[in-house]
Design a protein around this motif. Structure first.
Motif, PDB file in Angstrom:
ATOM      1  N   LYS A  72       0.880  -1.092  -0.141  1.00  0.00           N
ATOM      2  CA  LYS A  72       0.031  -0.024   0.049  1.00  0.00           C
ATOM      3  C   LYS A  72       0.887   1.315  -0.116  1.00  0.00           C
ATOM      4  CE  LYS A  72      -3.946   2.241   0.307  1.00  0.00           C
ATOM      5  NZ  LYS A  72      -4.681   2.338  -0.728  1.00  0.00           N
ATOM      6  N   LEU A  73       1.938   1.156   0.741  1.00  0.00           N
ATOM      7  CA  LEU A  73       2.895   2.185   0.736  1.00  0.00           C
ATOM      8  C   LEU A  73       3.407   2.602  -0.853  1.00  0.00           C
ATOM      9  CD1 LEU A  73       5.132   2.213   3.967  1.00  0.00           C
ATOM     10  CD2 LEU A  73       3.431   3.891   3.395  1.00  0.00           C
ATOM     11  N   ILE A  74       3.748   1.563  -1.434  1.00  0.00           N
ATOM     12  CA  ILE A  74       4.383   1.536  -2.788  1.00  0.00           C
ATOM     13  C   ILE A  74       3.320   2.050  -3.821  1.00  0.00           C
ATOM     14  CG2 ILE A  74       5.334   0.362  -4.654  1.00  0.00           C
ATOM     15  CD1 ILE A  74       6.430  -1.641  -2.897  1.00  0.00           C
ATOM     16  N   TYR A  75       1.861   1.634  -3.581  1.00  0.00           N
ATOM     17  CA  TYR A  75       0.943   2.316  -4.589  1.00  0.00           C
ATOM     18  C   TYR A  75      -0.002   2.674  -3.810  1.00  0.00           C
ATOM     19  CZ  TYR A  75       3.333  -1.102  -7.638  1.00  0.00           C
ATOM     20  OH  TYR A  75       4.236  -1.686  -8.371  1.00  0.00           O
ATOM     21  N   PRO A  76       0.178   3.860  -3.164  1.00  0.00           N
ATOM     22  CA  PRO A  76      -0.879   4.563  -2.113  1.00  0.00           C
ATOM     23  C   PRO A  76      -2.327   4.709  -2.762  1.00  0.00           C
ATOM     24  CG  PRO A  76       0.859   6.028  -2.790  1.00  0.00           C
ATOM     25  CD  PRO A  76       1.132   4.858  -3.242  1.00  0.00           C
ATOM     26  N   GLU A  77      -2.260   5.110  -4.161  1.00  0.00           N
ATOM     27  CA  GLU A  77      -3.565   5.591  -4.783  1.00  0.00           C
ATOM     28  C   GLU A  77      -4.199   4.290  -5.586  1.00  0.00           C
ATOM     29  OE1 GLU A  77      -4.295   8.672  -4.047  1.00  0.00           O
ATOM     30  OE2 GLU A  77      -2.478   9.253  -3.346  1.00  0.00           O
ATOM     31  N   ALA A  78      -3.927   3.075  -5.455  1.00  0.00           N
ATOM     32  CA  ALA A  78      -4.271   1.943  -6.185  1.00  0.00           C
ATOM     33  C   ALA A  78      -5.808   2.102  -5.904  1.00  0.00           C
ATOM     34  CB  ALA A  78      -3.506   0.808  -5.709  1.00  0.00           C
ATOM     35  N   THR A  79      -6.657   1.624  -6.833  1.00  0.00           N
ATOM     36  CA  THR A  79      -8.152   1.575  -6.728  1.00  0.00           C
ATOM     37  C   THR A  79      -8.564   0.152  -7.638  1.00  0.00           C
ATOM     38  OG1 THR A  79      -8.545   2.789  -8.710  1.00  0.00           O
ATOM     39  CG2 THR A  79      -8.405   4.060  -6.724  1.00  0.00           C
ATOM     40  N   VAL A  80      -9.553  -0.313  -7.165  1.00  0.00           N
ATOM     41  CA  VAL A  80     -10.307  -1.421  -7.617  1.00  0.00           C
ATOM     42  C   VAL A  80     -11.666  -1.061  -8.032  1.00  0.00           C
ATOM     43  CG1 VAL A  80     -11.213  -3.910  -7.378  1.00  0.00           C
ATOM     44  CG2 VAL A  80      -8.949  -3.116  -6.066  1.00  0.00           C
ATOM     45  N   SER A  96      -6.115  -0.536 -10.731  1.00  0.00           N
ATOM     46  CA  SER A  96      -5.413   0.594 -11.183  1.00  0.00           C
ATOM     47  C   SER A  96      -4.404   1.082 -10.086  1.00  0.00           C
ATOM     48  CB  SER A  96      -6.410   1.704 -11.695  1.00  0.00           C
ATOM     49  OG  SER A  96      -7.341   1.447 -12.589  1.00  0.00           O
ATOM     50  N   LEU A  97      -3.218   0.738 -10.605  1.00  0.00           N
ATOM     51  CA  LEU A  97      -2.094   1.238  -9.590  1.00  0.00           C
ATOM     52  C   LEU A  97      -1.945   2.492  -9.480  1.00  0.00           C
ATOM     53  CD1 LEU A  97       0.641  -1.642 -10.525  1.00  0.00           C
ATOM     54  CD2 LEU A  97      -1.213  -1.770  -8.669  1.00  0.00           C
ATOM     55  N   ASP A  98      -2.282   3.355 -10.433  1.00  0.00           N
ATOM     56  CA  ASP A  98      -1.898   4.814 -10.391  1.00  0.00           C
ATOM     57  C   ASP A  98      -2.955   5.634 -11.108  1.00  0.00           C
ATOM     58  OD1 ASP A  98      -0.823   7.401  -9.656  1.00  0.00           O
ATOM     59  OD2 ASP A  98       0.860   7.271 -11.303  1.00  0.00           O
ATOM     60  N   PRO A  99      -4.060   5.460 -10.816  1.00  0.00           N
ATOM     61  CA  PRO A  99      -5.133   6.195 -11.251  1.00  0.00           C
ATOM     62  C   PRO A  99      -5.013   7.589 -11.408  1.00  0.00           C
ATOM     63  CG  PRO A  99      -6.185   5.578  -9.215  1.00  0.00           C
ATOM     64  CD  PRO A  99      -4.634   5.095  -9.425  1.00  0.00           C
ATOM     65  N   ASN A 100      -5.580   8.056 -12.599  1.00  0.00           N
ATOM     66  CA  ASN A 100      -5.713   9.582 -12.832  1.00  0.00           C
ATOM     67  C   ASN A 100      -7.062  10.042 -12.033  1.00  0.00           C
ATOM     68  OD1 ASN A 100      -5.472  12.153 -13.742  1.00  0.00           O
ATOM     69  ND2 ASN A 100      -6.417  11.959 -15.510  1.00  0.00           N
TER      70      ASN A 100
END
Length: 270
Positions: A72-80, A96-100
């Motif tokens: 979660k620290l590596i991909y803090p903005e990740a979403t499902v 999405s690991l880095d969603p806009n």
């Protein structure tokens, strides 16, 4: 990430028999033991259906993405995102690991209780209020500016200091194992004391961020606080909303527009 064949709470099932509490408790205990975080979702609530008519319809959220705090620290903005179900009883989902999500807003200034434990904090307060006793707004503005700069200089380096002290302790311990001396023992004791201070600050930092009564825990459990804070941050993130006709909207400009229209309608006079 995938099909877990069970739910974690009653709200994740609709229709059919009630949930099996024993199985749900075992499932949740396993995830807690492994320090895993449910990444959550946007879109339809359920990921599986038995595809029956309404009288026999059963729907459940059986598919999930579980991650640990390091991920979660590596991909803090990740979403499902749960996508439309096509020719299957399960819906696909998109990770999405880095969603806009649009430009990130600057963080609000917040007082941190751990500042009180630092010897340099009183001078920050004193400098902000000196000569501004009659102008509270100006004093607060000066304190905010000085507090932000001081916090970045002193406390933003907590994690770097922790890594640095840990590496130095390891080097000293290796040296002690090969060629022990009183000087190395004294250095080790000093570094251990400094690391204890940093660990106490880190625990207080994550405890404050988790917004729980963490003093009750009575033990060093930074991993628990850290995970709790990350879960809360994920839950506070709005990756998409449902428009008035039931469509999920994830485009940031459309989300802003819908919020604006909602408040305009709410506060418009009839």
């Amino acid at each position: 990430m995938g099909y877990f064949n069970d739910v974690t709470k009653e709200e994740e099932k609709s229709g059919g028999n009630g949930i099996n509490s024993r199985r749900v408790n075992v499932y949740n205990e396993c995830m807690d033991f492994c320090n895993l975080i449910d990444l959550g979702f946007s879109g339809p609530k359920f990921t599986w259906t038995n595809c029956r008519d309404i009288s026999d319809l059963i729907q459940q959220r059986l598919d999930k993405v579980w991650v640990n705090s390091d991920w979660k620290l590596i991909y803090p903005e990740a979403t499902v995102s749960h996508l439309a179900r096509i020719s299957s009883d399960h819906c696909p989902f998109l990770l999405s690991l880095d969603p806009n999500l649009g430009p990130r807003r600057s963080r609000l200034f917040r007082f941190q209780p751990m500042w009180l434990s630092h010897d340099g904090f009183p001078s920050i307060v004193r400098e902000a209020w000196e000569g501004n006793n009659q102008d509270v707004c100006l004093a607060v503005e000066i304190f905010t500016q000085k507090g932000k700069a001081w916090n970045k200089e002193v406390f933003d380096n907590i994690f770097w200091k922790k890594r640095n002290l840990t590496a130095r302790l390891l080097g000293v311990e290796q040296a002690l194992a090969n060629n022990p001396s009183q000087r190395l023992i004294d250095i080790h004791n000093f570094l251990s004391g400094e690391l204890e201070k940093i660990l106490a600050l880190e625990e207080e930092l994550w405890g404050m961020k988790a917004r729980i009564n963490w003093l009750i825990q009575g033990e060093h459990n930074t991993s628990f606080f850290h995970t709790t804070a990350l879960v809360r941050r994920s839950r506070n993130c709005i990756a998409g909303i449902m428009d008035p006709i039931g469509n999920w909207i994830v485009d940031i400009d459309r989300v802003k527009e819908i919020f604006l229209m909602g408040f305009v309608k709410l506060y418009s006079s009839d």
